[in-house]
Motif scaffolding. Structure first.
Motif, PDB file in Angstrom:
ATOM      1  N   ASN A  86       0.898  -1.096  -0.061  1.00 14.09           N
ATOM      2  CA  ASN A  86      -0.059   0.009  -0.015  1.00 14.09           C
ATOM      3  C   ASN A  86       0.899   1.270  -0.013  1.00 14.09           C
ATOM      4  OD1 ASN A  86      -2.509  -1.495   0.229  1.00 14.09           O
ATOM      5  ND2 ASN A  86      -2.017  -1.889   2.005  1.00 14.09           N
ATOM      6  N   CYS A 121       0.693   4.840   5.853  1.00  9.41           N
ATOM      7  CA  CYS A 121      -0.782   4.180   6.146  1.00  9.41           C
ATOM      8  C   CYS A 121      -0.543   3.239   7.179  1.00  9.41           C
ATOM      9  CB  CYS A 121      -0.961   3.386   4.856  1.00  9.41           C
ATOM     10  SG  CYS A 121       0.217   2.241   4.062  1.00  9.41           S
ATOM     11  N   GLU A 177      -2.808  -0.048   9.461  1.00 10.41           N
ATOM     12  CA  GLU A 177      -3.928  -1.219   9.399  1.00 10.41           C
ATOM     13  C   GLU A 177      -5.230  -0.680  10.184  1.00 10.41           C
ATOM     14  OE1 GLU A 177      -5.002  -5.641  11.083  1.00 10.41           O
ATOM     15  OE2 GLU A 177      -2.755  -4.607  11.363  1.00 10.41           O
ATOM     16  N   ASP A 214      -8.212   1.725  11.656  1.00 13.36           N
ATOM     17  CA  ASP A 214      -9.171   2.696  11.251  1.00 13.36           C
ATOM     18  C   ASP A 214      -8.841   4.104  11.787  1.00 13.36           C
ATOM     19  OD1 ASP A 214     -10.418   1.006   9.100  1.00 13.36           O
ATOM     20  OD2 ASP A 214     -11.873   0.251  10.735  1.00 13.36           O
ATOM     21  N   VAL A 267      -3.161   7.552   5.319  1.00 14.46           N
ATOM     22  CA  VAL A 267      -4.421   6.569   5.140  1.00 14.46           C
ATOM     23  C   VAL A 267      -4.412   5.397   6.102  1.00 14.46           C
ATOM     24  CG1 VAL A 267      -5.501   5.359   3.333  1.00 14.46           C
ATOM     25  CG2 VAL A 267      -3.760   7.328   2.672  1.00 14.46           C
ATOM     26  N   VAL A 326      -5.800   0.460   5.929  1.00 12.16           N
ATOM     27  CA  VAL A 326      -5.112  -0.609   4.959  1.00 12.16           C
ATOM     28  C   VAL A 326      -4.141  -1.552   5.552  1.00 12.16           C
ATOM     29  CG1 VAL A 326      -5.723   1.153   3.010  1.00 12.16           C
ATOM     30  CG2 VAL A 326      -3.390   1.207   4.060  1.00 12.16           C
ATOM     31  N   ASN A 383      -4.059  -5.295   3.724  1.00  8.69           N
ATOM     32  CA  ASN A 383      -3.358  -6.315   2.596  1.00  8.69           C
ATOM     33  C   ASN A 383      -3.248  -5.680   1.305  1.00  8.69           C
ATOM     34  OD1 ASN A 383      -3.893  -8.675   4.126  1.00  8.69           O
ATOM     35  ND2 ASN A 383      -6.251  -7.921   4.212  1.00  8.69           N
ATOM     36  N   ASP A 404      -5.398  -3.118  -0.788  1.00  8.03           N
ATOM     37  CA  ASP A 404      -6.364  -2.276   0.173  1.00  8.03           C
ATOM     38  C   ASP A 404      -6.449  -0.884  -0.076  1.00  8.03           C
ATOM     39  OD1 ASP A 404      -7.119  -4.580   1.418  1.00  8.03           O
ATOM     40  OD2 ASP A 404      -6.389  -4.188   3.394  1.00  8.03           O
ATOM     41  N   ILE A 405      -5.183  -0.407  -0.566  1.00  8.46           N
ATOM     42  CA  ILE A 405      -5.020   1.251  -0.939  1.00  8.46           C
ATOM     43  C   ILE A 405      -6.030   1.409  -2.174  1.00  8.46           C
ATOM     44  CG2 ILE A 405      -3.338   1.001  -2.403  1.00  8.46           C
ATOM     45  CD1 ILE A 405      -3.670   3.534   0.256  1.00  8.46           C
ATOM     46  N   ASP A 406      -6.327   0.323  -2.800  1.00 12.17           N
ATOM     47  CA  ASP A 406      -7.259   0.896  -3.895  1.00 12.17           C
ATOM     48  C   ASP A 406      -8.438   1.248  -3.635  1.00 12.17           C
ATOM     49  OD1 ASP A 406      -5.122   0.338  -5.766  1.00 12.17           O
ATOM     50  OD2 ASP A 406      -5.545  -1.823  -6.205  1.00 12.17           O
ATOM     51  N   ASN A 407      -8.969   0.722  -2.416  1.00 12.58           N
ATOM     52  CA  ASN A 407     -10.397   1.183  -2.161  1.00 12.58           C
ATOM     53  C   ASN A 407     -10.551   2.373  -1.134  1.00 12.58           C
ATOM     54  OD1 ASN A 407     -11.102  -1.594  -2.770  1.00 12.58           O
ATOM     55  ND2 ASN A 407     -10.377  -2.198  -1.194  1.00 12.58           N
ATOM     56  N   THR A 408      -9.375   3.091  -1.314  1.00 14.52           N
ATOM     57  CA  THR A 408      -9.180   4.732  -0.813  1.00 14.52           C
ATOM     58  C   THR A 408      -8.861   5.707  -1.775  1.00 14.52           C
ATOM     59  OG1 THR A 408      -6.888   4.594  -0.194  1.00 14.52           O
ATOM     60  CG2 THR A 408      -8.014   3.269   1.422  1.00 14.52           C
TER      61      THR A 408
END
Length: 179
Positions: A15, A121, A123, A125, A154, A157, A159, A162-166
């Motif tokens: 990430n 980033c 893990e 939240d 960020v 994230v 795995n 996971d960054i692609d979902n942010t």
């Protein structure tokens, strides 16, 4: 502008690497010269506090890969640190680099006036998890008289991918426009 990017992740394709890649691509697209150092894949030890910085003609008397990074920092207009959060703090893979920036102070090298950025980033939240990275970088920048132009922090994230979902990669690319 000459920008040095120093990464702290041992996970290629992870990430923080994805955000770093987005930053570098945009910075180069904007015409900046970028030198990237992936500290996790270099041989960099901790500071020995020997106070002999630059006395041998190199930043550190203990000759390791930090002496490859130091000249680039000296020549740079900006330094960007990128990393994941490890156990609420800066990963060991980049901490040696950050600690050895002290060599410029001991060696009497004027590195004031540079711009600085942070990409990180974690893990969990809660963005406060990255305080163990953000605060030391901000304080180091203040001591060195560097201008922190932006931070991309960020949470949530872990795995690969996971960054692609942010919006992390987009924000990292936008950070490049501040240099």
């Amino acid at each position: 502008m000459k920008i040095v990017v120093i990464t702290g992740s041992p996970r290629k394709g992870g990430n923080s690497f994805a955000m770093t890649d987005a930053f570098v691509r945009e910075a180069e697209k904007l015409g900046h010269e970028v030198k990237r150092f992936d500290a996790a894949f270099m041989k960099i030890g901790g500071c020995h506090a020997c106070m002999t910085c630059f006395k041998t003609g190199k930043a550190c008397s203990f000759d390791d890969d930090f002496n490859l990074i130091a000249p680039a920092i000296l020549e740079a207009d900006a330094v960007v640190f990128t990393m994941p959060t490890y156990w609420y703090s800066i990963p060991a893979q980049i901490k040696g680099v950050i600690d050895r920036v002290y060599s410029f102070v001991v060696g009497g090298k004027d590195i004031a006036g540079k711009k600085c950025g942070l990409i990180a980033c974690c893990e969990e939240d809660d963005p406060a998890v990255m305080d163990g990275i953000r605060v030391p970088i901000e304080r180091s920048a203040a001591l060195l008289k560097w201008d922190v132009v932006g931070e991309v922090l960020v949470p949530g994230v872990l795995n690969v991918g996971d960054i692609d979902n942010t919006d992390g990669c987009r924000r990292a690319a936008e950070l490049a426009t501040k240099f």
